[in-house]
Design an enzyme around this catalytic site. Structure first.
Site, PDB file in Angstrom:
ATOM      1  N   ASN A   7       0.854  -1.197   0.000  1.00  0.00           N
ATOM      2  CA  ASN A   7       0.000   0.000   0.000  1.00  0.00           C
ATOM      3  C   ASN A   7       0.887   1.243   0.000  1.00  0.00           C
ATOM      4  O   ASN A   7       1.693   1.443   0.923  1.00  0.00           O
ATOM      5  CB  ASN A   7      -0.903  -0.032   1.246  1.00  0.00           C
ATOM      6  N   HIS A  10       0.869   6.227   1.864  1.00  0.00           N
ATOM      7  CA  HIS A  10       1.675   7.143   2.689  1.00  0.00           C
ATOM      8  C   HIS A  10       2.618   8.009   1.848  1.00  0.00           C
ATOM      9  O   HIS A  10       2.974   9.108   2.250  1.00  0.00           O
ATOM     10  CB  HIS A  10       2.510   6.361   3.699  1.00  0.00           C
ATOM     11  N   HIS A  43      -5.715   3.656  -1.979  1.00  0.00           N
ATOM     12  CA  HIS A  43      -7.059   3.969  -1.496  1.00  0.00           C
ATOM     13  C   HIS A  43      -7.451   5.350  -2.003  1.00  0.00           C
ATOM     14  O   HIS A  43      -6.850   6.353  -1.616  1.00  0.00           O
ATOM     15  CB  HIS A  43      -7.032   3.944   0.055  1.00  0.00           C
ATOM     16  N   ARG A  45      -9.724   7.951  -1.495  1.00  0.00           N
ATOM     17  CA  ARG A  45     -10.713   8.374  -0.495  1.00  0.00           C
ATOM     18  C   ARG A  45     -11.601   9.470  -1.076  1.00  0.00           C
ATOM     19  O   ARG A  45     -11.182  10.245  -1.933  1.00  0.00           O
ATOM     20  CB  ARG A  45     -10.007   8.893   0.770  1.00  0.00           C
ATOM     21  N   ARG A  49      -7.495  12.833   0.421  1.00  0.00           N
ATOM     22  CA  ARG A  49      -6.455  13.361   1.310  1.00  0.00           C
ATOM     23  C   ARG A  49      -5.049  12.874   0.929  1.00  0.00           C
ATOM     24  O   ARG A  49      -4.066  13.492   1.294  1.00  0.00           O
ATOM     25  CB  ARG A  49      -6.758  13.042   2.763  1.00  0.00           C
ATOM     26  N   GLU A  70      -8.661   0.353  -3.046  1.00  0.00           N
ATOM     27  CA  GLU A  70      -9.566   0.397  -1.897  1.00  0.00           C
ATOM     28  C   GLU A  70     -10.509   1.577  -2.099  1.00  0.00           C
ATOM     29  O   GLU A  70     -10.074   2.670  -2.484  1.00  0.00           O
ATOM     30  CB  GLU A  70      -8.783   0.613  -0.607  1.00  0.00           C
ATOM     31  N   THR A 101      -8.375   3.633   7.928  1.00  0.00           N
ATOM     32  CA  THR A 101      -9.580   2.793   8.003  1.00  0.00           C
ATOM     33  C   THR A 101      -9.615   2.135   9.380  1.00  0.00           C
ATOM     34  O   THR A 101      -8.687   1.437   9.755  1.00  0.00           O
ATOM     35  CB  THR A 101      -9.529   1.701   6.901  1.00  0.00           C
ATOM     36  N   GLU A 151     -11.035  -9.565   2.935  1.00  0.00           N
ATOM     37  CA  GLU A 151      -9.796  -9.170   3.600  1.00  0.00           C
ATOM     38  C   GLU A 151     -10.085  -9.052   5.084  1.00  0.00           C
ATOM     39  O   GLU A 151     -10.887  -8.206   5.502  1.00  0.00           O
ATOM     40  CB  GLU A 151      -9.276  -7.831   3.042  1.00  0.00           C
ATOM     41  N   HIS A 191      -3.842  -4.690   7.705  1.00  0.00           N
ATOM     42  CA  HIS A 191      -3.976  -3.590   8.651  1.00  0.00           C
ATOM     43  C   HIS A 191      -3.117  -3.824   9.889  1.00  0.00           C
ATOM     44  O   HIS A 191      -3.315  -4.791  10.615  1.00  0.00           O
ATOM     45  CB  HIS A 191      -5.426  -3.337   9.081  1.00  0.00           C
TER      46      HIS A 191
HETATM   47  N1  PXP Z   1      -5.949  -3.140   4.152  1.00  0.00           N
HETATM   48  C1  PXP Z   1      -6.872  -2.153   4.188  1.00  0.00           C
HETATM   49  C2  PXP Z   1      -8.269  -2.467   3.758  1.00  0.00           C
HETATM   50  C3  PXP Z   1      -6.534  -0.852   4.612  1.00  0.00           C
HETATM   51  O1  PXP Z   1      -7.469   0.119   4.617  1.00  0.00           O
HETATM   52  C4  PXP Z   1      -5.194  -0.582   4.954  1.00  0.00           C
HETATM   53  C5  PXP Z   1      -4.802   0.803   5.341  1.00  0.00           C
HETATM   54  O2  PXP Z   1      -4.968   1.667   4.284  1.00  0.00           O
HETATM   55  C6  PXP Z   1      -4.269  -1.635   4.885  1.00  0.00           C
HETATM   56  C7  PXP Z   1      -4.671  -2.911   4.503  1.00  0.00           C
HETATM   57  C8  PXP Z   1      -2.821  -1.430   5.226  1.00  0.00           C
HETATM   58  O3  PXP Z   1      -2.691  -1.170   6.587  1.00  0.00           O
HETATM   59  P1  PXP Z   1      -1.296  -0.688   7.165  1.00  0.00           P
HETATM   60  O4  PXP Z   1      -0.993   0.633   6.536  1.00  0.00           O
HETATM   61  O5  PXP Z   1      -1.538  -0.604   8.633  1.00  0.00           O
HETATM   62  O6  PXP Z   1      -0.286  -1.741   6.786  1.00  0.00           O
END
Ligand code: PXP
Length: 238
Positions: A7, A10, A43, A45, A49, A70, A101, A151, A191
């Site tokens: 992901n 960031h 993602h 959003r 953001r 996402e 999330t 997931e 997550h």
């Molecule tokens: N899966 C989903 C559905 C999420 O919303 C996120 C965060 O955007 C992640 C995985 C990744 O989580 P983390 O950034 O804590 O690794």
């Protein structure tokens, strides 16, 4: 063995902090791919953001591995997803005030709306995953909604304050994963996963995909900072 979806949200968050053009999440996606990522997760959003429409558009053209978008069950973003057609869409809940999330999608409480969103995405040829708390009622509802994958939210496991609590949460994840598999859906998880806590989750039988962001980007900042300072100092000293 599960695949790894990286992901890169960031990276866009750092860019948006200055509303400039660096760091570019497109570069990050390419580097993640070079590092062996099996997929890139982003993602889009409602409040934009971090990831922007342009990021999704360019990534859909440049990412060679699986692109996992996402999104919330929101008309505007669903239309963009159907138009862009990433490999996979993961439906997540979204609240404007949240930092990230927070919980899983309440499919049981919003079955008609989620089912409509799943159908809309599947009709566009997109694989649909639902981000759920490891809760039997929600998994049952995911079957009714016609999802291809679930997931499992690993936040409670990742943030457990003691080992016995983490072990309990891991047991729950195992039970939920079994339920998802027996219902014929693919098992994903994500997550809060880090270099320290990921291994037991990766070993859950039939785990298909892990989505990880924060911990990988946090490490990337640290392993890259030394070289970045050296490069700047070389320019200044001449
Ligand atoms: N899966 C989903 C559905 C999420 O919303 C996120 C965060 O955007 C992640 C995985 C990744 O989580 P983390 O950034 O804590 O690794």
């Amino acid at each position: 063995m599960p695949t790894l979806g990286v992901n890169i949200d960031h990276v866009a968050t750092v860019r948006q902090a200055r509303m400039t053009n660096e760091p570019d999440p497109i570069w990050a996606a390419t580097l993640a791919e070079l590092g062996g990522a099996d997929g890139i997760t982003l993602h889009l959003r409602e409040d934009r953001r971090h990831i922007q429409d342009r990021d999704l558009r360019l990534m859909s053209e440049t990412v060679a591995v699986r692109l996992n978008l996402e999104l919330a069950c929101n008309e505007e973003v669903l239309a963009i997803a159907c138009d862009t057609r990433p490999y996979q869409a993961t439906l997540v809940p979204e609240r404007r005030e949240e930092v990230t999330t927070e919980g899983g999608l309440d499919v049981a409480g919003n079955l008609a709306q989620v089912s409509d969103s799943v159908k809309q995405l599947q009709d566009a040829g997109i694989v649909v995953s639902l981000f759920l708390d490891p809760d039997p009622a929600q998994i049952e509802a995911a079957v009714a909604a016609g999802a291809t994958a679930v997931e499992l939210h690993t936040g409670a496991y990742a943030h457990a304050s003691a080992k016995y609590a983490a072990d309990e949460e891991l047991k729950t994840l195992h039970e939920s994963a079994r339920q998802v598999g027996e219902a014929g859906m693919t098992i994903h998880a994500g997550h809060g996963l880090t270099y320290r806590n990921v291994c037991p989750v990766a070993k859950i039988p039939n785990m298909g995909e892990l989505n990880i962001g924060h911990s990988i980007i946090a490490r990337a900042v640290m392993v890259g900072l030394e070289q970045a300072v050296r490069d700047m100092r070389r320019l200044i000293v001449g």
